[in-house]
Scaffold this active site. Structure first.
Site, PDB file in Angstrom:
ATOM      1  CE  LYS A 273      -1.806   2.874   2.828  1.00 11.58           C
ATOM      2  NZ  LYS A 273      -1.904   4.067   1.972  1.00 11.58           N
TER       3      LYS A 273
ATOM      4  N   GLY B   6       6.715   4.874   8.456  1.00 14.48           N
ATOM      5  CA  GLY B   6       5.898   6.080   8.546  1.00 14.48           C
ATOM      6  C   GLY B   6       6.129   6.758   9.879  1.00 14.48           C
ATOM      7  CB  SER B   7       4.210   9.354  11.609  1.00 18.16           C
ATOM      8  OG  SER B   7       2.945   8.737  11.591  1.00 18.16           O
ATOM      9  CB  THR B   8       6.830   7.779  16.089  1.00 18.70           C
ATOM     10  OG1 THR B   8       8.156   7.725  15.548  1.00 18.70           O
ATOM     11  CG2 THR B   8       6.823   7.097  17.437  1.00 18.70           C
TER      12      THR B   8
ATOM     13  CD  GLU C 260      13.183   0.459   9.523  1.00 14.24           C
ATOM     14  OE1 GLU C 260      13.622   1.381  10.233  1.00 14.24           O
ATOM     15  OE2 GLU C 260      13.784  -0.612   9.358  1.00 14.24           O
TER      16      GLU C 260
ATOM     17  CB  CYS D 294      13.237   8.652   8.608  1.00 18.25           C
ATOM     18  SG  CYS D 294      13.926   7.516   7.418  1.00 18.25           S
TER      19      CYS D 294
ATOM     20  CD  GLU E  93      10.512  12.505  11.540  1.00 20.00           C
ATOM     21  OE1 GLU E  93       9.341  12.154  11.725  1.00 20.00           O
ATOM     22  OE2 GLU E  93      11.363  11.792  10.992  1.00 20.00           O
TER      23      GLU E  93
HETATM   24  P1  NAD Z   1       2.214   8.232   8.023  1.00 15.13           P
HETATM   25  O1  NAD Z   1       2.466   7.495   9.281  1.00 15.13           O
HETATM   26  O2  NAD Z   1       1.179   9.278   8.032  1.00 15.13           O
HETATM   27  O3  NAD Z   1       1.793   7.218   6.850  1.00 15.13           O
HETATM   28  C1  NAD Z   1       2.586   6.161   6.431  1.00 15.13           C
HETATM   29  C2  NAD Z   1       1.736   5.138   5.718  1.00 15.13           C
HETATM   30  O4  NAD Z   1       0.812   4.573   6.655  1.00 15.13           O
HETATM   31  C3  NAD Z   1       0.885   5.696   4.584  1.00 15.13           C
HETATM   32  O5  NAD Z   1       0.816   4.748   3.528  1.00 15.13           O
HETATM   33  C4  NAD Z   1      -0.479   5.854   5.249  1.00 15.13           C
HETATM   34  O6  NAD Z   1      -1.533   5.796   4.309  1.00 15.13           O
HETATM   35  C5  NAD Z   1      -0.503   4.655   6.161  1.00 15.13           C
HETATM   36  N1  NAD Z   1      -1.420   4.760   7.299  1.00 15.13           N
HETATM   37  C6  NAD Z   1      -1.888   5.877   7.902  1.00 15.13           C
HETATM   38  N2  NAD Z   1      -2.748   5.554   8.899  1.00 15.13           N
HETATM   39  C7  NAD Z   1      -2.810   4.204   8.930  1.00 15.13           C
HETATM   40  C8  NAD Z   1      -3.515   3.283   9.743  1.00 15.13           C
HETATM   41  N3  NAD Z   1      -4.330   3.664  10.723  1.00 15.13           N
HETATM   42  N4  NAD Z   1      -3.347   1.966   9.508  1.00 15.13           N
HETATM   43  C9  NAD Z   1      -2.507   1.542   8.539  1.00 15.13           C
HETATM   44  N5  NAD Z   1      -1.833   2.365   7.726  1.00 15.13           N
HETATM   45  C10 NAD Z   1      -1.965   3.695   7.924  1.00 15.13           C
HETATM   46  O7  NAD Z   1       3.640   8.773   7.573  1.00 15.13           O
HETATM   47  P2  NAD Z   1       3.996   9.728   6.353  1.00 15.13           P
HETATM   48  O8  NAD Z   1       3.584  11.097   6.743  1.00 15.13           O
HETATM   49  O9  NAD Z   1       3.507   9.138   5.072  1.00 15.13           O
HETATM   50  O10 NAD Z   1       5.595   9.598   6.329  1.00 15.13           O
HETATM   51  C11 NAD Z   1       6.435  10.402   7.079  1.00 15.13           C
HETATM   52  C12 NAD Z   1       6.959   9.668   8.295  1.00 15.13           C
HETATM   53  O11 NAD Z   1       7.627   8.474   7.895  1.00 15.13           O
HETATM   54  C13 NAD Z   1       7.995  10.442   9.070  1.00 15.13           C
HETATM   55  O12 NAD Z   1       7.747  10.383  10.449  1.00 15.13           O
HETATM   56  C14 NAD Z   1       9.304   9.726   8.757  1.00 15.13           C
HETATM   57  O13 NAD Z   1      10.308   9.855   9.700  1.00 15.13           O
HETATM   58  C15 NAD Z   1       8.849   8.336   8.605  1.00 15.13           C
HETATM   59  N6  NAD Z   1       9.827   7.567   7.837  1.00 15.13           N
HETATM   60  C16 NAD Z   1      10.613   6.647   8.485  1.00 15.13           C
HETATM   61  C17 NAD Z   1      11.560   5.925   7.791  1.00 15.13           C
HETATM   62  C18 NAD Z   1      12.424   4.906   8.476  1.00 15.13           C
HETATM   63  O14 NAD Z   1      12.959   4.057   7.792  1.00 15.13           O
HETATM   64  N7  NAD Z   1      12.572   4.914   9.777  1.00 15.13           N
HETATM   65  C19 NAD Z   1      11.717   6.109   6.428  1.00 15.13           C
HETATM   66  C20 NAD Z   1      10.923   7.061   5.798  1.00 15.13           C
HETATM   67  C21 NAD Z   1       9.960   7.762   6.531  1.00 15.13           C
END
Ligand code: NAD
Length: 456
Positions: free
Chosen positions: A156, A209-211, A231, A265, A358
């Site tokens: 996804k 994604g986000s923490t 991650e 990140c 962040e």
């Molecule tokens: P996000 O958490 O908003 O979304 C990430 C993904 O999760 C998207 O595909 C989103 O549609 C999905 N999602 C959202 N709510 C969900 C739920 N309830 N259930 C399942 N899936 C859900 O993050 P973002 O804004 O897309 O990305 C930015 C964040 O990602 C930053 O915090 C960044 O640090 C982090 N990030 C981490 C790494 C790493 O490897 N540690 C790498 C890249 C980005």
């Protein structure tokens, strides 16, 4: 029934570049069911043939590298140079894990009365949930080892950046991967992503994604004791000691935080400089920041593109209020597009939200430290622990500091964090588990122990 469509916006122009289906929970279930149905045949594919299919997929990505890169320029505003690297990274990760099917070796353990062997069995259907900041590499890091280990994948992409993932799904089919083995399902996190987390047929979630969202995913996975790799965010320290090559450290610092417009990140968004060289470092840093070329990401000379969306622009801007202590900043285009000039905040308090949160944009904070212990204390004063850099000519100090900083990916006299052949992941609230490198397959297999009695 479909849950509608989403407009995909080019962040450099604010124009709609595509309209993509948003799948419903039912459609997500259908994809999971198709993946589950494809599993028995996929895991039965001979190891050398599975390896060959992954190599063909990698070659197909390479053949379409320019197309994929330009899609990312239009969809995510990544510079063309970065986007080419990102598509190349998908190719390389597929090639790297194409070696795995023939090397998924178990062990033979000496026991009494028989033979004991272990097998690495695939988990089943793996849900890979990808963020918008690196749509291609992060898709590749999840899907390549999962497929190599004999799992089926439902991927996804983020709502805002689905285009390259959709194309990668098509290329996989063209390369000969059987139908259902890799599916890309576009749609909302709260619908498609949540359904993957909740579905009893999904054995594992790989989430980047986000923490905040990651915490919810971990809790959701707990309902089924579902395997999960996370991650998450980062607030990484770039530690510059007085004995470092200051010119090199200052020249490298901007790309260490402003690459991908800071939407990384691993961005080194906290620069910690030893007090005795603070002024000298800032004098060297200023020209390196003001000369960054921000603009049309399709221009080969551009070094930084726009932020991903208007909403994200508002979030980043909130960290630079009118009374912020801006030491210096670069430039950014006027007119349409979510542009934000590279910005250096100094001096800041270590309690300033720009220093603790962040920001995920081109904003860097600089603070002074007194000695090694002080540097480590400040670096570790965060819930995150993803990456970081140490600049020094003293090898002992480099190693002591690298061992003391609580983060998963550290670099000495460099700001580079990611290599497909080495493990990547976070300490503390930056994540759980590791991706890439030789051990990632562990995260996509279960160890099965089989004892065979040999005595009459
Ligand atoms: P996000 O958490 O908003 O979304 C990430 C993904 O999760 C998207 O595909 C989103 O549609 C999905 N999602 C959202 N709510 C969900 C739920 N309830 N259930 C399942 N899936 C859900 O993050 P973002 O804004 O897309 O990305 C930015 C964040 O990602 C930053 O915090 C960044 O640090 C982090 N990030 C981490 C790494 C790493 O490897 N540690 C790498 C890249 C980005």
């Amino acid at each position: 029934m479909s849950a509608g469509t989403t407009d995909v916006i080019n962040p450099s122009t604010e124009q709609v570049v595509a309209t993509i289906a948003s799948a419903s929970a039912e459609e997500t279930d259908e994809a999971v069911a198709l993946a589950a149905a494809a599993l028995p045949a996929w895991r039965a594919v001979a190891p050398a043939d599975r390896a060959r299919l992954l190599r063909r997929f990698a070659e197909s990505v390479d053949d379409h590298l320019e197309e994929l890169a330009w899609l990312e320029v239009a969809n995510a505003g990544h510079t063309i140079a970065n986007a080419r690297w990102e598509a190349g990274n998908v190719r390389d990760v597929l090639h790297y894990y194409s070696a795995a099917p023939e090397r998924l070796m178990g062990r033979q353990i000496p026991v009494e009365g028989g033979v004991n062997v272990t097998f690495k069995e695939p988990l089943g259907v793996v849900g890979v949930i990808v963020p918008w900041n690196f749509p291609m590499p992060i898709a590749g890091w999840g899907m390549a080892p999962a497929l190599a280990a004999g799992n089926a994948v439902v991927l996804k992409p983020a709502e805002m950046t689905p285009l390259t993932a959709v194309r990668l799904g098509e290329l996989a089919l063209e390369a000969g991967l059987p139908e259902g083995v890799l599916q890309v399902v576009t749609g909302k996190g709260s619908v498609v992503g949540q359904r993957l987390v909740d579905s009893p047929l999904v054995a594992k979630i790989v989430f980047t994604g986000s923490t905040e969202v990651g915490r919810g995913i971990m809790a959701g996975c707990a309902q089924h004791v579902k395997r999960v790799t996370l991650e998450l965010g980062g607030k990484n320290a770039n530690i510059v000691f007085a004995d470092a090559d200051l010119a090199r450290a200052a020249a490298a610092a901007p790309s260490g935080v402003f690459d991908n417009a800071g939407q990384d990140c691993c961005a080194r968004s906290r620069i910690l400089v030893q007090r005795s060289v603070y002024d000298e470092f800032m004098t060297l840093l200023e020209p390196a920041v003001t000369r960054i070329r921000v603009g049309d990401p399709g221009d080969e000379a551009t070094e930084m593109g726009p932020l991903i969306s208007a909403g994200h622009h508002r979030k980043v801007a909130s960290y630079v209020p009118d009374d912020a202590l801006v030491a210096f900043r670069g430039s950014a285009p006027d007119g349409p597009g979510y542009w934000f000039a590279p910005t250096v905040l100094a001096p800041v308090q270590t309690s300033d939200p720009a220093f603790t949160d962040e920001v995920f944009g081109p904003v860097v904070t600089v603070v002074a430290f007194d000695d090694e212990q002080d540097a480590v204390r400040i670096a570790n004063d965060t819930e995150y622990g993803l990456s970081g850099s140490i600049w020094t000519r003293d090898l002992g100090r480099a190693l002591r500091t690298a061992r003391a900083v609580e983060a998963g990916n550290l670099s000495v006299n460099s700001n580079s964090s990611v290599r497909y052949s080495t493990p990547f992941g976070g300490f503390k609230q930056s994540g759980l588990g590791r991706e890439l490198g030789p051990d990632a397959l562990e995260a996509f297999t279960e160890t099965k122990n089989v004892y065979i009695a040999t005595e009459d």
